[in-house]
Design a protein around this motif. Structure first.
Motif, short mmCIF file in Angstrom:
data_model
loop_
_atom_site.label_atom_id
_atom_site.label_comp_id
_atom_site.label_asym_id
_atom_site.label_seq_id
_atom_site.Cartn_x
_atom_site.Cartn_y
_atom_site.Cartn_z
N ALA A 168 11.91 15.74 6.43
CA ALA A 168 13.21 15.81 7.11
C ALA A 168 14.33 15.47 6.12
CB ALA A 168 13.23 14.85 8.30
N ALA A 169 14.09 14.45 5.31
CA ALA A 169 15.13 14.03 4.36
C ALA A 169 15.37 15.10 3.30
CB ALA A 169 14.71 12.72 3.69
N ARG A 170 14.32 15.79 2.91
CA ARG A 170 14.42 16.75 1.79
C ARG A 170 14.75 18.18 2.20
NH1 ARG A 170 13.56 14.05 -3.29
NH2 ARG A 170 14.26 12.10 -2.40
N SER A 171 14.65 18.49 3.49
CA SER A 171 14.87 19.88 3.91
C SER A 171 16.27 20.34 3.50
CB SER A 171 14.70 20.01 5.42
OG SER A 171 15.04 21.32 5.81
N ARG A 172 16.34 21.55 2.97
CA ARG A 172 17.65 22.09 2.56
C ARG A 172 18.27 22.95 3.65
NH1 ARG A 172 15.73 23.17 -3.16
NH2 ARG A 172 16.13 21.18 -4.15
N GLU A 173 17.54 23.11 4.77
CA GLU A 173 18.05 23.96 5.85
C GLU A 173 19.30 23.33 6.47
OE1 GLU A 173 17.07 26.85 6.31
OE2 GLU A 173 15.10 26.89 5.35
N ARG A 174 20.25 24.20 6.85
CA ARG A 174 21.51 23.70 7.41
C ARG A 174 21.65 24.02 8.90
NH1 ARG A 174 25.57 22.76 3.52
NH2 ARG A 174 24.57 22.57 1.49
N GLU A 175 20.64 24.67 9.41
CA GLU A 175 20.70 25.08 10.83
C GLU A 175 19.51 24.42 11.53
OE1 GLU A 175 19.82 27.00 14.22
OE2 GLU A 175 18.75 27.90 12.50
N ILE A 206 2.85 5.24 -7.41
CA ILE A 206 3.18 6.66 -7.50
C ILE A 206 4.40 6.88 -6.60
CG2 ILE A 206 2.40 8.96 -6.83
CD1 ILE A 206 -0.44 8.02 -7.48
N ARG A 207 5.38 7.62 -7.10
CA ARG A 207 6.56 7.93 -6.27
C ARG A 207 6.44 9.38 -5.84
NH1 ARG A 207 10.60 3.39 -7.04
NH2 ARG A 207 12.16 4.88 -6.35
N CYS A 208 6.43 9.60 -4.53
CA CYS A 208 6.35 10.96 -4.00
C CYS A 208 7.74 11.40 -3.59
CB CYS A 208 5.40 11.04 -2.81
SG CYS A 208 3.72 10.56 -3.23
N ARG A 209 8.27 12.39 -4.32
CA ARG A 209 9.63 12.85 -4.05
C ARG A 209 9.63 14.00 -3.06
NH1 ARG A 209 9.60 11.32 -9.39
NH2 ARG A 209 10.91 9.49 -9.56
N GLY A 268 15.08 7.43 -1.42
CA GLY A 268 14.60 8.32 -0.36
C GLY A 268 13.27 8.92 -0.71
N GLU A 269 12.35 8.10 -1.22
CA GLU A 269 11.02 8.57 -1.62
C GLU A 269 9.95 7.71 -0.97
OE1 GLU A 269 12.52 9.48 -6.17
OE2 GLU A 269 11.00 7.96 -5.82
N VAL A 270 8.72 8.24 -0.98
CA VAL A 270 7.60 7.44 -0.51
C VAL A 270 6.89 6.91 -1.76
CG1 VAL A 270 5.41 7.48 0.74
CG2 VAL A 270 7.30 8.91 1.51
N SER A 271 6.66 5.60 -1.79
CA SER A 271 5.94 5.08 -2.95
C SER A 271 4.63 4.46 -2.48
CB SER A 271 6.83 4.10 -3.72
OG SER A 271 6.40 2.78 -3.55
N THR A 322 0.83 -1.21 0.00
CA THR A 322 0.00 0.00 0.00
C THR A 322 0.87 1.25 0.00
OG1 THR A 322 -1.67 -1.20 1.26
CG2 THR A 322 -1.84 1.19 1.26
N ILE A 323 1.83 1.28 0.90
CA ILE A 323 2.73 2.44 1.00
C ILE A 323 4.05 1.98 1.61
CG2 ILE A 323 1.62 3.12 3.21
CD1 ILE A 323 2.35 6.06 2.43
N ARG A 324 5.16 2.50 1.09
CA ARG A 324 6.46 2.14 1.66
C ARG A 324 7.49 3.23 1.36
NH1 ARG A 324 6.26 -2.02 -2.57
NH2 ARG A 324 7.40 -1.24 -4.38
N TRP A 325 8.56 3.15 2.10
CA TRP A 325 9.71 4.03 1.89
C TRP A 325 10.65 3.34 0.93
CZ3 TRP A 325 10.83 8.93 3.22
CH2 TRP A 325 12.15 9.36 3.11
N GLU A 326 11.05 4.05 -0.12
CA GLU A 326 12.00 3.48 -1.08
C GLU A 326 13.40 3.90 -0.64
OE1 GLU A 326 11.15 1.39 -3.35
OE2 GLU A 326 9.01 1.76 -3.64
N ASN A 327 14.12 2.96 -0.04
CA ASN A 327 15.43 3.28 0.53
C ASN A 327 16.40 3.86 -0.48
OD1 ASN A 327 15.28 2.75 3.27
ND2 ASN A 327 15.38 0.55 2.91
N ASP A 328 16.41 3.26 -1.68
CA ASP A 328 17.40 3.67 -2.68
C ASP A 328 17.23 5.14 -3.06
OD1 ASP A 328 14.91 2.94 -3.60
OD2 ASP A 328 15.62 2.40 -5.62
#
Ligand code: MRU
Length: 346
Positions: free
Chosen positions: A65-72, A30-33, A13-16, A5-11
């Motif tokens: 969290a994985a996609r955030s570009r913030e560095r602080e 569907i791959r949600c980036r 870093g997406e939700v499919s 139904t839904i999973r994390w694609e480790n390779d």
């Protein structure tokens, strides 16, 4: 199958997720980036069903969290919190969505670095998904004992593997009963207007070889009247102190079942309980009129007529014979306090 139904694609870093709007005609993922695409998927019902929404919310926070570009760290936390708010706003009724989001968000907030935040977010989201699959097995095993050796179960909407990480809640009870050797047949109400019963429940049960017959929603009463239904089992989007919120049409099945002396069961995990609220507090999602006005491109309602499209209704607890949870079966008079506490402890 856990992760279908839904999973994390480790390779990547997406939700499919399995696109539930395409079933049963097409089986596609569907791959949600990013979180925005996941939010769209939730609104469109490409992923749906209360426990699956909890998992989607949890993975959504991990994705942010994985996609955030913030560095602080402070800005990173603000970024993730904003994404969590977006996810929370997608659908108001199923309480599992905010439950899954909050569970992961609270882990991220306790992190001392961005790296740690990303790591704990993903680990917690994966736990939410894995626990949901186990919880459904336990609900199934608890509920299966309630079913006679030979029986016909009427269900509404889809509370199956597609609405959870795996196995399902209402359909989990059916699956567990079949696994125990019981002869169970399912009557699936088509579930207007989006046909989750006809498209999804019938698809997943027939794939498992469990006999399923689809009826129009309005045929349920006459089947109950003619003795063709032994019990009704549905899932839930939220269980308040006085009512069960589930797909619109559930209430009418409960009234009919009560009239005909047929047991009406609700199968749901603790994450669906909201004992701090009453029915009056709950927002029932009102979906677009287009879902009723059109079938594909064909017009079904003349322009001059209004339409109403509430997605859920409230079944008073007085009509519910029992609530099947992962830890046991609740009977009237319902005291939801213990279930609510278990929900918070997780
Ligand atoms: O609008 P949906 O398809 O998300 O509605 C789903 C339901 O009403 C289900 O019965 C409920 O979420 C329980 S799923 C185990």
């Amino acid at each position: 199958m856990t992760g279908e139904t839904i999973r994390w694609e480790n390779d990547a870093g997406e939700v499919s997720l399995l696109d539930q709007t395409a079933l049963p005609g097409r089986v596609r993922r569907i791959r949600c980036r990013d979180v925005e695409r996941l939010a769209v998927a939730i609104r469109r019902l490409e992923i749906r069903g209360a426990p699956a929404l909890g998992v989607a919310g949890a993975f959504g926070v991990a994705l942010a969290a994985a996609r955030s570009r913030e560095r602080e760290l402070t800005r990173f936390l603000a970024d993730v919190a904003e994404a969590a708010e977006l996810l929370c706003s997608t659908r108001p009724t199923a309480v599992n969505l905010s439950w899954g989001i909050d569970r992961v968000l609270s882990r991220v907030r306790a992190a001392r670095s961005i790296e740690e935040g990303r790591r704990v977010a993903l680990a917690e989201a994966k736990s939410v998904a894995e626990e949901d699959a186990l919880t459904c097995r336990r609900i199934g095993d608890q509920g299966a004992a309630l079913l006679p050796d030979r029986c016909t179960v009427l269900t509404h909407c889809n509370a199956g593997a597609l609405a959870t990480s795996d196995w399902g809640t209402a359909l989990g009870v059916v699956r567990s009963a079949v696994a125990m050797g019981k002869d169970v047949r399912v009557v699936a109400c088509e579930t207007r207007p989006l046909l989750q019963g006809a498209r999804l429940t019938a698809w997943e049960l027939s794939r498992d070889g469990i006999p399923v017959t689809v009826i129009v929603d309005s045929a349920a009463a006459s089947l109950m009247q003619s003795g063709e239904v032994d019990c009704v089992i549905v899932g839930a989007d939220r269980i308040a102190r006085d009512a069960v919120f589930n797909k619109v049409g559930t209430y009418m099945h409960a009234v009919c079942a009560c009239h005909h002396g047929i047991p009406f069961y609700v199968a749901a995990p603790h994450s669906t309980f909201d004992p701090g609220s009453t029915a009056a507090d709950i927002i029932v999602e009102e979906r677009k009129g287009e879902e009723i006005r059109f079938r594909g491109n064909e017009k079904m309602v003349p322009d001059g007529a209004g339409v109403r499209n509430p997605a859920f209704d409230a079944t008073p607890l007085a009509l519910v014979t029992a609530i099947i949870t992962e830890d046991g079966i609740l009977r009237p008079p319902y005291d939801l306090t213990a279930a609510g506490k278990r929900r918070q402890r997780r």
